[in-house]
Motif scaffolding. Structure first.
Motif, PDB file in Angstrom:
ATOM      1  N   PRO A 141       0.803  -1.226   0.000  1.00  0.00           N
ATOM      2  CA  PRO A 141       0.000   0.000   0.000  1.00  0.00           C
ATOM      3  C   PRO A 141       0.836   1.277   0.000  1.00  0.00           C
ATOM      4  N   ILE A 142       1.986   1.252   0.680  1.00  0.00           N
ATOM      5  CA  ILE A 142       2.837   2.449   0.724  1.00  0.00           C
ATOM      6  C   ILE A 142       3.510   2.655  -0.633  1.00  0.00           C
ATOM      7  N   ALA A 143       3.912   1.565  -1.278  1.00  0.00           N
ATOM      8  CA  ALA A 143       4.472   1.680  -2.626  1.00  0.00           C
ATOM      9  C   ALA A 143       3.444   2.299  -3.580  1.00  0.00           C
ATOM     10  N   GLU A 144       2.191   1.855  -3.465  1.00  0.00           N
ATOM     11  CA  GLU A 144       1.118   2.424  -4.300  1.00  0.00           C
ATOM     12  C   GLU A 144       0.975   3.916  -4.050  1.00  0.00           C
ATOM     13  N   LYS A 145       1.042   4.310  -2.794  1.00  0.00           N
ATOM     14  CA  LYS A 145       0.900   5.719  -2.414  1.00  0.00           C
ATOM     15  C   LYS A 145       1.896   6.608  -3.167  1.00  0.00           C
ATOM     16  N   TYR A 146       3.123   6.114  -3.335  1.00  0.00           N
ATOM     17  CA  TYR A 146       4.167   6.915  -3.966  1.00  0.00           C
ATOM     18  C   TYR A 146       4.349   6.593  -5.458  1.00  0.00           C
ATOM     19  N   GLY A 147       3.542   5.680  -5.986  1.00  0.00           N
ATOM     20  CA  GLY A 147       3.681   5.315  -7.386  1.00  0.00           C
ATOM     21  C   GLY A 147       4.969   4.568  -7.675  1.00  0.00           C
ATOM     22  N   LEU A 148       5.437   3.806  -6.690  1.00  0.00           N
ATOM     23  CA  LEU A 148       6.685   3.066  -6.811  1.00  0.00           C
ATOM     24  C   LEU A 148       6.420   1.568  -6.661  1.00  0.00           C
ATOM     25  N   TYR A 149       7.491   0.779  -6.634  1.00  0.00           N
ATOM     26  CA  TYR A 149       7.368  -0.670  -6.534  1.00  0.00           C
ATOM     27  C   TYR A 149       8.021  -1.197  -5.259  1.00  0.00           C
ATOM     28  N   ALA A 150       7.362  -2.189  -4.658  1.00  0.00           N
ATOM     29  CA  ALA A 150       7.976  -3.019  -3.625  1.00  0.00           C
ATOM     30  C   ALA A 150       8.420  -4.287  -4.333  1.00  0.00           C
ATOM     31  N   VAL A 151       9.722  -4.524  -4.379  1.00  0.00           N
ATOM     32  CA  VAL A 151      10.296  -5.553  -5.250  1.00  0.00           C
ATOM     33  C   VAL A 151      10.789  -6.719  -4.394  1.00  0.00           C
ATOM     34  N   MET A 152      10.145  -7.864  -4.535  1.00  0.00           N
ATOM     35  CA  MET A 152      10.394  -9.019  -3.673  1.00  0.00           C
ATOM     36  C   MET A 152      11.487  -9.922  -4.251  1.00  0.00           C
ATOM     37  N   HIS A 153      12.482 -10.216  -3.410  1.00  0.00           N
ATOM     38  CA  HIS A 153      13.630 -11.039  -3.805  1.00  0.00           C
ATOM     39  C   HIS A 153      13.490 -12.461  -3.268  1.00  0.00           C
ATOM     40  N   ASN A 154      13.760 -13.442  -4.124  1.00  0.00           N
ATOM     41  CA  ASN A 154      13.650 -14.839  -3.708  1.00  0.00           C
ATOM     42  C   ASN A 154      14.997 -15.465  -3.389  1.00  0.00           C
ATOM     43  N   HIS A 155      14.971 -16.378  -2.447  1.00  0.00           N
ATOM     44  CA  HIS A 155      16.072 -17.317  -2.264  1.00  0.00           C
ATOM     45  C   HIS A 155      15.568 -18.679  -2.746  1.00  0.00           C
ATOM     46  N   TYR A 156      15.165 -19.550  -1.827  1.00  0.00           N
ATOM     47  CA  TYR A 156      14.763 -20.903  -2.223  1.00  0.00           C
ATOM     48  C   TYR A 156      13.271 -21.159  -2.034  1.00  0.00           C
ATOM     49  N   GLN A 157      12.492 -20.076  -1.951  1.00  0.00           N
ATOM     50  CA  GLN A 157      11.057 -20.244  -1.692  1.00  0.00           C
ATOM     51  C   GLN A 157      10.356 -21.090  -2.748  1.00  0.00           C
ATOM     52  N   TYR A 158      10.777 -20.969  -4.004  1.00  0.00           N
ATOM     53  CA  TYR A 158      10.068 -21.669  -5.074  1.00  0.00           C
ATOM     54  C   TYR A 158      10.219 -23.186  -4.974  1.00  0.00           C
ATOM     55  N   ALA A 159      11.170 -23.642  -4.176  1.00  0.00           N
ATOM     56  CA  ALA A 159      11.350 -25.077  -3.976  1.00  0.00           C
ATOM     57  C   ALA A 159      10.616 -25.568  -2.730  1.00  0.00           C
ATOM     58  N   GLU A 160      10.014 -24.648  -1.971  1.00  0.00           N
ATOM     59  CA  GLU A 160       9.337 -25.022  -0.734  1.00  0.00           C
ATOM     60  C   GLU A 160       7.913 -25.491  -1.021  1.00  0.00           C
TER      61      GLU A 160
END
Length: 353
Positions: free
Chosen positions: A216-235
């Motif tokens: 929601p805060i990223a939306e407020k400023y017209g920016l992006y919250a960018v999520m970084h992965n480690h090994y989640q896709y294998a979980e």
């Protein structure tokens, strides 16, 4: 999605052995087979240019390690020497200190906690309970002082910092504030600073609760919250759709090495499916699941991550996606992280041009 054996890679032996690569490593320009005009390259001399074939190659400044830049000027110099014209700015503490923030002290590490042996080696003797309590209080006080500074920080200084980097030829396109554990007021501050710097996103580790705080805060400023992965896709049970559904401002910093090393699935399949929600890639070479050792960082060209296939996919279909080097392999004693990052930049260039 199909599993592959990392086909389509340029090996380090092939890269170093070609006349093209030899020219890359020793000259400032190279004549492309498609043009008679010299092409700027990553040489560590003058303003850098690491955009090749329409693809922006950059790096997470985590890659600049072992040199331990003590301020933003030293970090900028290292980026230029590495031939980087685009970065994900990792050492945000240096940015804040340059803008006038008080330095936050690290709390002491107690026996049994991760990192204790290194902390203990820095002490003359074992600490008493009273000494631990005193250091913990000082760390907490410094953290509170930093929080209060953030709530009234001078945004013009952040804008000046970004302009200083861009004037030197280095664009900051992401800031890794990692604010998931911060208060909402501090997260707001981080996005406000990004806005002042004209930096489009903040990188953070991929967690659903973090996405819910930042989206929601990223939306407020017209920016992006960018999520970084480690090994989640294998979980088992992990579903990236849950995170992306939080907000259209949630984007992905897709680490192709971690994905390949932990799943054995071609990262290109994921990129094809989620290209419109991927802001940037972290590029590294790793072994896959069927290699010994599995899921291990390697010098570029010595692993089996399909780097060539990935970079050519970005070039041919999704050039809007930033491609950032994250240097994690062990660096030989005769080299350093700046030299190795520059070699990775030129490795990517050799594929893209």
């Amino acid at each position: 999605m199909k599993k592959i054996k990392g086909k389509g890679n340029v090996t380090r032996r092939q890269f170093i052995g070609t006349g093209t690569a030899a020219t890359v490593l020793t000259a400032g320009v190279l004549t492309s087979s498609c043009s008679s005009k010299p092409t700027p390259m990553a040489t560590g001399v003058g303003k850098p240019n690491s955009k090749f074939g329409g693809v922006q190659i950059g790096a997470s400044t985590y890659s600049i390690r072992g040199i331990n830049p003590s301020n933003v000027d030293e970090l900028l110099k290292a980026c230029i020497e590495a031939g980087l014209s685009s970065i994900e700015f990792r050492q945000t503490n240096l940015a804040e200190e340059w803008c006038g923030a008080p330095k936050a002290l690290r709390p002491p590490i107690r026996p049994g906690q991760r990192g204790y042996e290194r902390f203990r080696a820095q002490q003359e003797r074992d600490l008493t309970e009273e000494e631990y309590a005193d250091l913990e209080k000082k760390a907490a006080d410094s953290r509170e002082a930093l929080k209060q500074w953030r709530l009234s920080a001078p945004m013009d200084k952040f804008a000046e910092l970004a302009q200083m980097y861009r004037a030197a030829g280095v664009d900051i396109h992401l800031m890794k504030w990692t604010p998931g554990s911060w208060s909402l007021e501090e997260i707001d501050y981080a996005f406000k600073a990004n806005k002042a710097m004209n930096v489009k996103g903040i990188t953070e580790e991929m967690r659903l609760e973090t996405a819910k705080k930042m989206g929601p805060i990223a939306e407020k400023y017209g920016l992006y919250a960018v999520m970084h992965n480690h090994y989640q896709y294998a979980e088992e049970g992990f579903n990236v759709e849950d995170i992306l559904a939080v907000s259209p401002s949630i984007m992905l910093n897709f680490d192709v090495g971690h994905y390949w090393g932990s799943t054995g699935i071609n990262p290109c399949d994921f990129i094809e499916k989620y290209h419109d929600r991927i802001y940037s890639l972290h590029i590294k070479d790793k072994t896959g699941l069927n290699t010994e050792p599995p899921n291990a960082n390697q010098v570029w060209g010595q692993g089996d991550t399909p780097l060539e296939e990935i970079l050519l996919l970005i070039k041919n279909k999704y050039p809007q996606i930033y491609c950032d080097i994250e240097l994690e392999y062990r660096i030989a004693a005769w080299s350093n992280s700046v030299k190795e990052t520059r070699t990775c930049v030129n490795y990517a260039r050799n594929i893209l041009i």
